[in-house]
Design a protein around this motif. Structure first.
Motif, PDB file in Angstrom:
ATOM      1  N   VAL A 181      81.997  25.080 -17.799  1.00 43.86           N
ATOM      2  CA  VAL A 181      81.649  24.562 -16.471  1.00 43.86           C
ATOM      3  C   VAL A 181      82.790  24.863 -15.505  1.00 43.86           C
ATOM      4  O   VAL A 181      83.957  24.614 -15.808  1.00 43.86           O
ATOM      5  CB  VAL A 181      81.380  23.042 -16.510  1.00 43.86           C
ATOM      6  CG1 VAL A 181      81.111  22.510 -15.104  1.00 43.86           C
ATOM      7  CG2 VAL A 181      80.204  22.738 -17.430  1.00 43.86           C
ATOM      8  N   PHE A 182      82.387  25.413 -14.350  1.00 44.95           N
ATOM      9  CA  PHE A 182      83.332  25.637 -13.250  1.00 44.95           C
ATOM     10  C   PHE A 182      82.833  24.871 -12.032  1.00 44.95           C
ATOM     11  O   PHE A 182      81.620  24.658 -11.862  1.00 44.95           O
ATOM     12  CB  PHE A 182      83.419  27.124 -12.888  1.00 44.95           C
ATOM     13  CG  PHE A 182      84.160  27.961 -13.886  1.00 44.95           C
ATOM     14  CD1 PHE A 182      85.499  28.242 -13.707  1.00 44.95           C
ATOM     15  CD2 PHE A 182      83.510  28.474 -15.002  1.00 44.95           C
ATOM     16  CE1 PHE A 182      86.185  29.022 -14.625  1.00 44.95           C
ATOM     17  CE2 PHE A 182      84.176  29.254 -15.911  1.00 44.95           C
ATOM     18  CZ  PHE A 182      85.530  29.527 -15.730  1.00 44.95           C
ATOM     19  N   LEU A 183      83.774  24.477 -11.193  1.00 40.33           N
ATOM     20  CA  LEU A 183      83.455  23.943  -9.878  1.00 40.33           C
ATOM     21  C   LEU A 183      84.015  24.896  -8.841  1.00 40.33           C
ATOM     22  O   LEU A 183      85.124  25.415  -8.997  1.00 40.33           O
ATOM     23  CB  LEU A 183      84.056  22.546  -9.682  1.00 40.33           C
ATOM     24  CG  LEU A 183      83.522  21.422 -10.569  1.00 40.33           C
ATOM     25  CD1 LEU A 183      84.246  20.125 -10.252  1.00 40.33           C
ATOM     26  CD2 LEU A 183      82.019  21.241 -10.397  1.00 40.33           C
ATOM     27  N   ALA A 184      83.235  25.146  -7.781  1.00 37.28           N
ATOM     28  CA  ALA A 184      83.672  26.057  -6.724  1.00 37.28           C
ATOM     29  C   ALA A 184      83.200  25.512  -5.389  1.00 37.28           C
ATOM     30  O   ALA A 184      82.251  24.727  -5.311  1.00 37.28           O
ATOM     31  CB  ALA A 184      83.138  27.461  -6.953  1.00 37.28           C
ATOM     32  N   VAL A 185      83.897  25.943  -4.322  1.00 30.18           N
ATOM     33  CA  VAL A 185      83.588  25.478  -2.976  1.00 30.18           C
ATOM     34  C   VAL A 185      83.308  26.690  -2.102  1.00 30.18           C
ATOM     35  O   VAL A 185      84.038  27.697  -2.158  1.00 30.18           O
ATOM     36  CB  VAL A 185      84.763  24.663  -2.387  1.00 30.18           C
ATOM     37  CG1 VAL A 185      84.473  24.273  -0.941  1.00 30.18           C
ATOM     38  CG2 VAL A 185      85.028  23.416  -3.227  1.00 30.18           C
ATOM     39  N   SER A 186      82.239  26.608  -1.312  1.00 28.03           N
ATOM     40  CA  SER A 186      81.963  27.618  -0.292  1.00 28.03           C
ATOM     41  C   SER A 186      81.817  26.916   1.050  1.00 28.03           C
ATOM     42  O   SER A 186      81.453  25.734   1.101  1.00 28.03           O
ATOM     43  CB  SER A 186      80.691  28.402  -0.627  1.00 28.03           C
ATOM     44  OG  SER A 186      79.561  27.538  -0.599  1.00 28.03           O
ATOM     45  N   HIS A 187      82.124  27.652   2.121  1.00 30.16           N
ATOM     46  CA  HIS A 187      82.067  27.069   3.458  1.00 30.16           C
ATOM     47  C   HIS A 187      80.819  27.547   4.174  1.00 30.16           C
ATOM     48  O   HIS A 187      80.452  28.723   4.119  1.00 30.16           O
ATOM     49  CB  HIS A 187      83.312  27.454   4.263  1.00 30.16           C
ATOM     50  CG  HIS A 187      84.581  26.974   3.629  1.00 30.16           C
ATOM     51  ND1 HIS A 187      84.956  25.659   3.594  1.00 30.16           N
ATOM     52  CD2 HIS A 187      85.568  27.668   2.979  1.00 30.16           C
ATOM     53  CE1 HIS A 187      86.105  25.543   2.971  1.00 30.16           C
ATOM     54  NE2 HIS A 187      86.500  26.748   2.590  1.00 30.16           N
ATOM     55  N   SER A 188      80.184  26.616   4.846  1.00 32.52           N
ATOM     56  CA  SER A 188      78.951  26.931   5.543  1.00 32.52           C
ATOM     57  C   SER A 188      79.251  27.777   6.777  1.00 32.52           C
ATOM     58  O   SER A 188      80.129  27.420   7.578  1.00 32.52           O
ATOM     59  CB  SER A 188      78.238  25.635   5.959  1.00 32.52           C
ATOM     60  OG  SER A 188      77.129  25.930   6.783  1.00 32.52           O
ATOM     61  N   PRO A 189      78.549  28.905   6.976  1.00 29.63           N
ATOM     62  CA  PRO A 189      78.798  29.739   8.162  1.00 29.63           C
ATOM     63  C   PRO A 189      78.218  29.161   9.438  1.00 29.63           C
ATOM     64  O   PRO A 189      78.540  29.629  10.525  1.00 29.63           O
ATOM     65  CB  PRO A 189      78.123  31.064   7.792  1.00 29.63           C
ATOM     66  CG  PRO A 189      77.038  30.678   6.852  1.00 29.63           C
ATOM     67  CD  PRO A 189      77.536  29.509   6.068  1.00 29.63           C
ATOM     68  N   SER A 190      77.400  28.134   9.322  1.00 26.26           N
ATOM     69  CA  SER A 190      76.719  27.626  10.504  1.00 26.26           C
ATOM     70  C   SER A 190      77.340  26.366  11.083  1.00 26.26           C
ATOM     71  O   SER A 190      76.953  25.936  12.166  1.00 26.26           O
ATOM     72  CB  SER A 190      75.246  27.336  10.159  1.00 26.26           C
ATOM     73  OG  SER A 190      75.181  26.388   9.093  1.00 26.26           O
ATOM     74  N   GLY A 191      78.233  25.755  10.370  1.00 26.14           N
ATOM     75  CA  GLY A 191      78.818  24.527  10.885  1.00 26.14           C
ATOM     76  C   GLY A 191      79.974  24.076  10.027  1.00 26.14           C
ATOM     77  O   GLY A 191      80.261  24.652   8.977  1.00 26.14           O
ATOM     78  N   PRO A 192      80.693  23.008  10.467  1.00 21.86           N
ATOM     79  CA  PRO A 192      81.849  22.507   9.707  1.00 21.86           C
ATOM     80  C   PRO A 192      81.410  21.721   8.471  1.00 21.86           C
ATOM     81  O   PRO A 192      81.539  20.499   8.410  1.00 21.86           O
ATOM     82  CB  PRO A 192      82.560  21.620  10.734  1.00 21.86           C
ATOM     83  CG  PRO A 192      81.474  21.137  11.632  1.00 21.86           C
ATOM     84  CD  PRO A 192      80.481  22.249  11.718  1.00 21.86           C
ATOM     85  N   GLN A 193      80.860  22.443   7.532  1.00 22.90           N
ATOM     86  CA  GLN A 193      80.413  21.840   6.284  1.00 22.90           C
ATOM     87  C   GLN A 193      80.838  22.727   5.118  1.00 22.90           C
ATOM     88  O   GLN A 193      81.106  23.925   5.284  1.00 22.90           O
ATOM     89  CB  GLN A 193      78.889  21.674   6.266  1.00 22.90           C
ATOM     90  CG  GLN A 193      78.359  20.621   7.239  1.00 22.90           C
ATOM     91  CD  GLN A 193      76.846  20.505   7.152  1.00 22.90           C
ATOM     92  OE1 GLN A 193      76.154  21.474   6.808  1.00 22.90           O
ATOM     93  NE2 GLN A 193      76.323  19.324   7.469  1.00 22.90           N
ATOM     94  N   SER A 194      80.924  22.100   3.954  1.00 23.26           N
ATOM     95  CA  SER A 194      81.248  22.814   2.731  1.00 23.26           C
ATOM     96  C   SER A 194      80.212  22.485   1.683  1.00 23.26           C
ATOM     97  O   SER A 194      79.576  21.422   1.711  1.00 23.26           O
ATOM     98  CB  SER A 194      82.645  22.433   2.217  1.00 23.26           C
ATOM     99  OG  SER A 194      83.635  22.748   3.165  1.00 23.26           O
ATOM    100  N   VAL A 195      80.065  23.415   0.758  1.00 25.20           N
ATOM    101  CA  VAL A 195      79.098  23.232  -0.324  1.00 25.20           C
ATOM    102  C   VAL A 195      79.864  23.289  -1.636  1.00 25.20           C
ATOM    103  O   VAL A 195      80.609  24.251  -1.894  1.00 25.20           O
ATOM    104  CB  VAL A 195      77.999  24.303  -0.298  1.00 25.20           C
ATOM    105  CG1 VAL A 195      77.003  24.063  -1.416  1.00 25.20           C
ATOM    106  CG2 VAL A 195      77.294  24.306   1.057  1.00 25.20           C
ATOM    107  N   LEU A 196      79.700  22.267  -2.447  1.00 19.95           N
ATOM    108  CA  LEU A 196      80.343  22.203  -3.762  1.00 19.95           C
ATOM    109  C   LEU A 196      79.321  22.643  -4.810  1.00 19.95           C
ATOM    110  O   LEU A 196      78.204  22.112  -4.873  1.00 19.95           O
ATOM    111  CB  LEU A 196      80.823  20.779  -4.040  1.00 19.95           C
ATOM    112  CG  LEU A 196      81.561  20.549  -5.352  1.00 19.95           C
ATOM    113  CD1 LEU A 196      82.850  21.352  -5.394  1.00 19.95           C
ATOM    114  CD2 LEU A 196      81.857  19.056  -5.542  1.00 19.95           C
ATOM    115  N   ASP A 248      79.985  16.911   4.192  1.00 21.40           N
ATOM    116  CA  ASP A 248      80.095  16.939   5.647  1.00 21.40           C
ATOM    117  C   ASP A 248      81.575  17.049   6.022  1.00 21.40           C
ATOM    118  O   ASP A 248      82.264  16.053   6.222  1.00 21.40           O
ATOM    119  CB  ASP A 248      79.477  15.684   6.244  1.00 21.40           C
ATOM    120  CG  ASP A 248      79.346  15.795   7.761  1.00 21.40           C
ATOM    121  OD1 ASP A 248      79.551  16.909   8.285  1.00 21.40           O
ATOM    122  OD2 ASP A 248      79.067  14.769   8.407  1.00 21.40           O
ATOM    123  N   GLY A 249      82.056  18.257   6.126  1.00 20.59           N
ATOM    124  CA  GLY A 249      83.457  18.519   6.418  1.00 20.59           C
ATOM    125  C   GLY A 249      83.908  19.745   5.658  1.00 20.59           C
ATOM    126  O   GLY A 249      83.192  20.261   4.787  1.00 20.59           O
TER     127      GLY A 249
END
Length: 1326
Positions: A513-528, A554-555
């Motif tokens: 299992v890995f955890l990774a973070v990507s940033h939303s191109p449309s707003g100040p949000q991140s996806v885990l 949300d951030g």
């Protein structure tokens, strides 16, 4: 040993604008970006993702409408709120962003190739189409114009002084003809755009220009100053590229060079000479370098490259590489792959001028990207003894791994390296406690290569040994092997093309299992994302990392940390909020991180390094900002921290004050940590260690004592922090691992007393285990030699303050004799022959060294050869003993055994000359046994033993015996050696008595004389001391006649009168001198009225009553009355003066108190306070203490009754005390004289005396509370001075008490005691 880790990504896709972007500039104060295209300018806000301004340049005619226009440069001007734009056609336009007004401030007919502003924006430089340089002020006023191409070298031209010619130098294998070959410069590279390149030094004092020379066709770099004066020209460099970047710190100018088989980034000095290079990881003619860019602090060099030619079915790419340097080695830390064609091709790059690690990228399809990096150290997450403390360093296609538990290899070398097919961007270690050495590598193609430890069927070609392999020394290591490669499925290929670093902050939280973070191109949000490994169908094919679940936060998530103990994952947002990730549930979820009080935790400032730790049984998140502010949860505990690491129960930090602090996290609190970090002087010295300036923590070896620090220049230093060392030693001792503890203490110079003092009871119960584990005679001897009575756990190595277990200890220190005896008994049981030297050491190290026993054991060894192979000979034992004991002392002890063989054995090993000791020993051998031993003891100054042996030698040696005891004052010891009635006893006693008479001890001398029968000497002694009873006894022994006895009595009576013993003198006169009249007169002088009356009536001499007794009584009454009147007057006068003095002092204190310590005389307060408070300091340094007379004189001077003297109040108290004591002593005399006055009917005189004495006593009793007040008694009972007092405490006590009392005079403030039970009043007179 740090890597660049992506902190966050900011995207603005599909910016609504016409044309194609060409260049951009930053407005750092507003956070906006100015983009120039062939249509005009556009200002965007990448955070809100909106267009702020649009300024068309086509309408005004500055750019052609057909779209063929080109912007040569764009620069935001902070002080003018405008932007300066230079077009290729030659116009310089100033655009006001508030009013959108366009102002053409200048025009160059030949066109503009480059516009470059100085860093301070005071000068602007234009490169024109006519190959000239035009320098203008910020107001666009021309200063000077110069040709780019210059024939001269410049003002810094080298001077040749006549030697070192090329023709005379050695040219190696090229031969002598190389000295005469002319090097022909090559032409510019085929892909060179022939445009000049300009770069400024960071301070704006110089700039460099790279141009193609029209004569040779090759590029040259010229350095100019601010006055446009040429300084230097670069040496001819074949294949020099157009890219040019001057390091902001001013050291080097970076450019590129094509070599026959490689392409390098080369560096020029300001004088034009080459100074170092590094090679790009590409083949020749494979790529071209568009630009080189230094970041603001000169630590990162960005290289922008493009593919030149590609193979069929391959997509050409554009690369952005980030390079750093350490220990003179260049590391490729990050590699971004973009497309060469289409909308994803970068058209411009720029480092942020304010934030050093922020890179701005503008793509052709109106895509804006902003990357924030920070430094991080990728280290193992394990905390058990099996963890190898691995640290990895990214270097392009290689991952350099250093195993710090077993080897400390300085960078750029490593223990072993992993070879990857693509450049590496991120490395993560497994968080599983038993898999801490396994790691996963994310490369530029977004593939993850997993390396695991274990049995591999064959050697892994991707793993190569480093500094510990080959023909050098080898260390047994656990080497990982490539287990599998996995391709990440991001779900959108277009996202991957636009942003090559789509996924970041990877963490390997479980085996699959890995955890990774990507940033939303449309707003100040991140996806885990929750990623799981999916194996491929075949071994050769890569596996898949599938997204099993995702959650939107949300951030913007900027950090992710994981704890292998609690399996907690903490996320930090850009605003400092902390969230907890619930990754073990069926679906991924996040919730706010709360402290023990249930309050959500939020860092006041975003932190670039975060870790989880247990503090006082609470899981806390630790954070460090880029400004060195250190937080625990939301509490700032320090503001000068440069790096930190958590190891087991310890927190280690480095500070700006060049120290490494180690704090225990167990049983502590935030306030304790904050107090410890804020204090410049740590409460426990073992917690603080000085380190080299700029040191940073690389890693801490778990369950060990090593801390790895890296210096600013890149080299490593291993320190053993005292707190870690002592904690590890205590753990080993608790587990009875004496060998490990001993080796560590010996290597790190820890006092070996800690082995015993840590837990004395356990040590003494396990001495056999200790000896068997150490199993080295030398090491056991080392332990013995360091033993001392001091308890090192109280002095040198006190336990941590937070330690909850306090072992019972002996407050008087430890018993060294007990330790030596216990260890010796154990060694004798195990193997006395092997541990012979240690047994001898145990005798020597006792409080009273048993050298006699040691010598006897060595003597026994001399007669018996050791049968055990581990045994030692007598010669070896004696040689070793001489290392512990001074040879002269050992020689004396051997002589004291009276064994001449032993003496010779010791003497032969010493440095003594045989001519010195052999005659002496031969002389002794010829003597009689007792006299021989007497001579030895006398030589060794053992006189008590010497007289014992001499007393046995016979009467002929008695004179020598007597002289020795007289010389050494051994009378008492000598008297014990002879019977009471012997002549020797009498002679010794007479000598003893004469000695006592000389010392003025007459009574003991008389007793000694009387005991031995020397009555005449005894009588003389008793007469001298006034012992009349013993003197008369001696007179009886001597058969004195009556007349002799009477004369002796009168002599004794005279001496007794001198001693004021009138009653004894009267007894002697009456009984031995037969003179009762003189006896009565002596009694009257001593005021023994009743005894005088008895004697008068005994001898029927009543006439004496009228002639002597009554006049004597009346005279005594008058004297008593005069004395009482005098003492009463003195008492009243002193009392009155004392009250006046106290009132004056009180007023002075109040005046000083009103002014306070901030008055005009505050600086002199410490000097005047002694006068105010009465604590006068008087020095009698000139008064010699050699005589009692002088000492008494000094005491009299100490307290003066003179009015106005500093200690007048103390002198008055002393005088009043003396008056009270004298009156108290007069009670018995008043009572006795009152009785005889009444007896002889002198009632008036008796009443007068009794009344006067009663009035005096009442006056004293009434005055005592006024003189010795309760306040003064309290002050005297609690003095403010002492060894534990400080200046502040003394001052505070003064302010509180308003009076300070000298400690030495404190007894004066205790009131004298009056015994009211003493009978003095005669009731018959009432």
């Amino acid at each position: 040993m740090r890597n660049l880790k992506l902190l966050q990504t900011l995207e603005f896709r599909d910016i609504p604008a016409a044309g194609k972007p060409q260049c951009f500039s930053l407005r750092t104060e507003l956070g906006t970006v100015l983009i120039g295209s062939e249509r005009g300018l556009i200002e965007i806000d990448p955070i809100t993702r909106e267009v702020k301004n649009e300024i068309p340049l086509v309408v005004e005619g500055f750019l052609p409408e057909d779209g063929s226009g080109c912007i040569a440069g764009i620069q935001d001007l902070l002080d003018q709120e405008s932007v300066c734009v230079a077009t290729a056609s030659g116009d310089v336009v100033l655009c006001n962003l508030s009013t959108h007004q366009l102002d053409c401030v200048g025009s160059v007919a030949s066109g503009i190739s480059v516009m470059s502003w100085s860093p301070d924006q005071e000068l602007v430089l234009l490169a024109t189409g006519q190959q000239t340089l035009i320098m203008m002020t910020k107001d666009f006023e021309p200063i000077l114009e110069q040709q780019i191409h210059q024939d001269d070298f410049g003002e810094s031209k080298f001077i040749t002084v006549g030697w070192g010619k090329k023709e005379t130098q050695f040219h190696g294998s090229e031969g002598r003809q190389a000295a005469f070959q002319m090097q022909m410069p090559e032409s510019a590279l085929p892909w060179d755009d022939q445009r000049p390149q300009i770069t400024w030094r960071g301070d704006g004092q110089y700039f460099a220009v790279s141009v193609v020379c029209p004569e040779t066709g090759a590029r040259k770099v010229r350095v100019w100053n601010r006055e446009l004066a040429l300084q230097s020209t670069s040496e001819p460099v074949a294949g020099l590229g157009p890219a040019l970047a001057w390091k902001p710190s001013g050291g080097l100018i970076a450019s590129t060079q094509d070599k026959p088989n490689q392409q390098d980034v080369v560096f020029f000095e300001k004088n034009g000479l080459l100074h170092g290079q590094f090679t790009l990881p590409f083949l020749k003619d494979e790529v071209k370098v568009n630009r080189l860019l230094w970041n603001a602090d000169s630590s990162v060099l960005a290289v922008w490259l493009e593919d030149l030619q590609t193979e069929e079915n391959s997509t050409p790419k554009t690369y952005v590489q980030l390079w750093t340097v350490g220990n003179y080695h260049w590391y490729l830390k990050q590699n971004l792959h973009f497309s060469k064609y289409g909308k994803n091709k970068p058209v411009s790059l720029m480092w942020d001028p304010v934030i050093p690690y922020r890179l701005h990228v503008l793509c052709q399809g109106w895509h804006y990207l902003c990357y924030n990096w920070h430094w991080t150290t990728d280290r193992c997450l394990g905390d058990n003894a099996s963890d190898l403390a691995n640290v990895v360093v990214i270097d392009g296609y290689r991952v350099l791994v250093t195993v710090f538990r077993q080897t400390v290899v300085p960078p750029p070398m490593c223990t072993y390296r992993l070879l990857l097919p693509q450049p590496v961007n991120q490395v993560m270690f497994s968080a599983h406690p038993q898999m801490g050495t396994e790691l996963a590598v994310l490369d530029a193609s977004n593939q993850i290569s997993v390396y695991k430890c274990g049995d591999s069927p064959c050697a892994d070609p991707t793993v190569k040994m480093g500094a510990v392999g080959g023909s050098g020394f080898k260390v047994p290591l656990t080497i990982p092997h490539l287990e599998k490669r996995y391709k990440m499925q991001s779900g959108n290929d277009e996202d991957q093309e636009v942003n090559p670093l789509k996924l970041g902050l990877l963490a390997w939280v479980q085996e699959d299992v890995f955890l990774a973070v990507s940033h939303s191109p449309s707003g100040p949000q991140s996806v885990l994302h929750h990623l799981t490994m999916a194996p491929s169908e075949t071994v050769e094919e890569p596996g898949q990392l599938n997204v099993s679940s995702s959650v939107t936060v949300d951030g913007i998530v900027i950090s992710l940390c994981y704890s292998s103990k609690t399996k907690s994952v903490a996320l930090q947002l850009a605003d400092g909020q902390i969230f907890k990730c619930l990754w073990e549930s069926s679906s991924l979820a996040v919730k706010p991180w709360k402290n023990a009080g249930g309050v959500p935790v939020q860092f006041p400032y975003p932190c670039v390094q975060t870790e989880l730790a247990m503090i006082a049984d609470e899981e806390c998140i630790l954070g460090l900002t880029d400004r060195c502010r250190f937080f625990i949860n939301d509490t700032e505990v320090a503001s000068n921290i440069t790096s930190f690491a958590v190891s087991d129960e310890f927190l280690l930090l480095t500070t700006h004050s060049h120290t490494c602090q180690c704090l225990c996290l167990r049983d502590t609190s935030f306030k304790t940590l904050q107090a410890g970090l804020s204090s410049s002087n740590m409460s426990n010295e073992e917690m603080l260690r000085k380190v080299e300036r700029g040191s940073r923590i690389v890693t801490v070896v778990p369950q060990d004592t090593k801390v790895i620090l890296q210096m600013p220049r890149g080299n490593l230093e291993v320190v053993h922090h005292r707190a870690l060392v002592l904690a590890q030693i205590r753990k080993w001792l608790d587990k009875l691992m004496f060998k490990e503890a001993f080796e560590c203490m010996r290597k790190l110079r820890i006092n070996l007393n800690l082995l015993h003092d840590h837990n004395p009871k356990v040590f003494l119960e396990n001495v056999e285990t200790f000896i068997k584990q150490i199993d080295s005679v030398n090491h056991i001897n080392l332990f013995f030699t360091e033993l001392k009575e001091e308890d090192v756990t109280k002095t040198m190595y006190p336990p941590p303050v937070s330690s909850s277990v306090q072992l019972p200890r002996d407050t008087d220190g430890k018993d060294i004799d007990l330790i030596c005896d216990t260890l010796r008994a154990a060694m004798e049981d195990i193997n006395p022959h092997k541990y012979c030297l240690s047994i001898l050491t145990s005798h020597v190290k006792k409080t009273n060294p048993e050298l006699g026993i040691v010598l006897q054991k060595i003597h026994e060894l001399q007669g018996n050869a050791p049968s055990d192979p581990d045994g030692v000979s007598a010669e070896e034992a004696l040689k070793y003993l001489l290392l512990l004991v001074d040879v002269n002392e050992l020689y004396d002890h051997s002589l004291g055994t009276y064994d001449f063989d032993l003496v010779l054995m010791v003497a032969e090993k010493s440095q003594k000359d045989p001519k010195e000791y052999l005659p002496f020993l031969n002389t002794l051998k010829k003597m009689e046994t007792n006299y021989q031993r007497f001579s030895i003891d006398k030589y060794l100054k053992r006189y008590e033993k010497a007289i014992v042996h001499l007393s046995k030698c016979g009467p002929e040696y008695f004179p020598e015996f007597l002289n020795l005891i007289k010389d050494k004052n051994l009378y008492n010891e000598a008297l014990k050696l002879f019977p009471l009635g012997s002549q020797q006893y009498q002679d010794i006693s007479v000598a003893y008595g004469e000695h006592l008479m000389q010392e003025q001890h007459h009574e003991p001398a008389g007793l000694v004389f009387a005991r031995c029968g020397a009555s005449e000497k005894a009588l003389e002694a008793f007469l001298a001391c006034g012992s009349w009873q013993h003197a008369l006894c001696m007179a009886a022994r001597l058969d004195f006649t009556k007349d002799q006895l009477a004369g002796l009595g009168r002599t004794l009576a005279g001496k007794l009168v001198d001693q004021r013993k009138h009653s004894d003198a009267a007894t002697v006169m009456e009984q031995y001198a037969q003179d009762y009249e003189e006896a009565v007169l002596l009694l009257l002088d001593g005021m023994a009225w009743e005894e005088a009356l008895r004697m008068v009536y005994k001898y029927n001499r009543l006439d004496i009553i009228e002639t002597n007794i009554k006049p004597s009584i009346l005279e005594a009454q008058k004297n008593h009355m005069a004395f009482l009147n005098s003492q009463t007057a003195t008492f009243s006068r002193h009392k009155k003066r004392l009250l006046v003095v106290r009132e004056l002092k009180k007023q002075a204190q109040e005046n000083l108190g009103d002014e306070g310590p901030h008055g005009q005389e505050s600086d002199l307060f410490s000097e005047t306070s002694s006068v105010v408070s009465g604590s006068y300091s008087h020095s009698n340094s000139r008064i010699s203490a050699r005589s009692s007379k002088n000492r008494r004189k000094a005491e009299r001077k100490k307290h003066s009754l003179k009015e106005g003297s500093p200690l007048e109040d103390l002198a008055l108290l002393e005088a009043l005390n003396e008056v009270v004591q004298s009156i108290e002593k007069l009670k018995d005399e008043v009572y006795n004289i009152s009785k005889v006055l009444f007896l002889f009917a002198f009632d008036e005189q008796a009443k007068e005396l009794q009344k006067a004495f009663e009035d005096t006593l009442q006056l004293i009793e009434r005055s005592l509370p006024e003189i010795w007040t309760l306040t003064h008694q309290q002050n005297s009972a609690t003095p403010i001075l002492g060894p534990n007092s400080t200046a502040n405490s003394i001052m505070a006590s003064y302010q509180q008490q308003k009076t300070s009392v000298p400690v030495l005079d404190a007894e004066l403030f205790i009131p004298p005691k009056i015994n009211k039970r003493t009978q003095w009043k005669l009731s018959l007179l009432e």
